[in-house]
Design a protein around this motif. Sequence first.
Motif, PDB file in Angstrom:
ATOM      1  N   SER A  23      -3.506  -6.635  13.166  1.00  0.00           N
ATOM      2  CA  SER A  23      -4.173  -6.716  12.664  1.00  0.00           C
ATOM      3  C   SER A  23      -3.049  -6.717  11.445  1.00  0.00           C
ATOM      4  O   SER A  23      -3.273  -6.743  10.053  1.00  0.00           O
ATOM      5  N   TRP A  24      -2.266  -5.152  10.985  1.00  0.00           N
ATOM      6  CA  TRP A  24      -1.774  -4.451  10.075  1.00  0.00           C
ATOM      7  C   TRP A  24      -0.958  -5.517  10.002  1.00  0.00           C
ATOM      8  O   TRP A  24      -0.171  -6.026   8.322  1.00  0.00           O
ATOM      9  N   PHE A  46       0.030  -6.795   6.002  1.00  0.00           N
ATOM     10  CA  PHE A  46       0.847  -6.398   5.305  1.00  0.00           C
ATOM     11  C   PHE A  46       1.379  -7.904   5.464  1.00  0.00           C
ATOM     12  O   PHE A  46       2.252  -7.642   3.580  1.00  0.00           O
ATOM     13  N   ASN A  47       1.844  -8.774   5.779  1.00  0.00           N
ATOM     14  CA  ASN A  47       2.440  -9.686   5.575  1.00  0.00           C
ATOM     15  C   ASN A  47       2.538 -10.504   4.280  1.00  0.00           C
ATOM     16  O   ASN A  47       2.541 -10.774   3.050  1.00  0.00           O
ATOM     17  N   GLY A  73       8.256  -0.997   5.616  1.00  0.00           N
ATOM     18  CA  GLY A  73       6.624  -0.965   4.800  1.00  0.00           C
ATOM     19  C   GLY A  73       5.514  -1.461   6.877  1.00  0.00           C
ATOM     20  O   GLY A  73       5.083  -0.278   6.673  1.00  0.00           O
ATOM     21  N   PHE A  74       6.377  -2.340   7.574  1.00  0.00           N
ATOM     22  CA  PHE A  74       5.528  -2.609   8.625  1.00  0.00           C
ATOM     23  C   PHE A  74       5.372  -1.583   9.017  1.00  0.00           C
ATOM     24  O   PHE A  74       4.258  -1.171   9.998  1.00  0.00           O
ATOM     25  N   GLU A  75       6.994  -1.019   9.430  1.00  0.00           N
ATOM     26  CA  GLU A  75       6.585   0.075  10.757  1.00  0.00           C
ATOM     27  C   GLU A  75       6.308   1.243  10.204  1.00  0.00           C
ATOM     28  O   GLU A  75       5.389   2.006  11.343  1.00  0.00           O
ATOM     29  N   GLY A  76       6.507   1.728   8.936  1.00  0.00           N
ATOM     30  CA  GLY A  76       5.448   3.156   8.202  1.00  0.00           C
ATOM     31  C   GLY A  76       4.426   2.672   8.679  1.00  0.00           C
ATOM     32  O   GLY A  76       3.659   4.107   8.597  1.00  0.00           O
ATOM     33  N   GLY A  77       3.686   1.728   8.184  1.00  0.00           N
ATOM     34  CA  GLY A  77       2.443   1.686   8.467  1.00  0.00           C
ATOM     35  C   GLY A  77       1.633   2.054   9.243  1.00  0.00           C
ATOM     36  O   GLY A  77       0.412   2.835   9.844  1.00  0.00           O
TER      37      GLY A  77
END
Length: 143
Positions: free
Chosen positions: A50-51, A55-56, A82-86
């Motif tokens: 979902s993220w 995110f993309n 950004g992806f992993e941080g979220g």
Amino acid sequence: MSPTSRRVCQALLYEIGAVAMVTPILSFAFDAEVSSTLPLSVLMATIALSWNYVFNALFERWEKKQTTKGRSWQRRLVHGAGFEGGLVLVLVPLTAYWLSISLWQALLAEIGLLLTFFIYAIVFTWAFDKVFGLPASALETKQ
């Protein structure tokens, strides 16, 4: 490929690889049965899926506005971070609860997974772009 189908395809392939990688890592690291870590991995992948889509979409909206087109390694690093941080914001409490460990232990586990997935995300998106081509947001546009 349309932006929506591209995002869905990218996210599904990414998460299938993630479940295959995370399940044995969690099982080994916490001396837990695969019957416990597989559902956790699937739940984590569902959240990440979902993220990933959200995110993309946000990243490509930002990317489209940039004057420099293409996907440099610097841009790929920003994307991966950004992806992993979220994900950290959601996955640390989930991991702590599921495995009955402290938030600190879950954070340490998540840091290990993040380092693994940071590299995985960058390599995966590079390979995905090689196979499927860059999205329209990263291509030069004629004005």
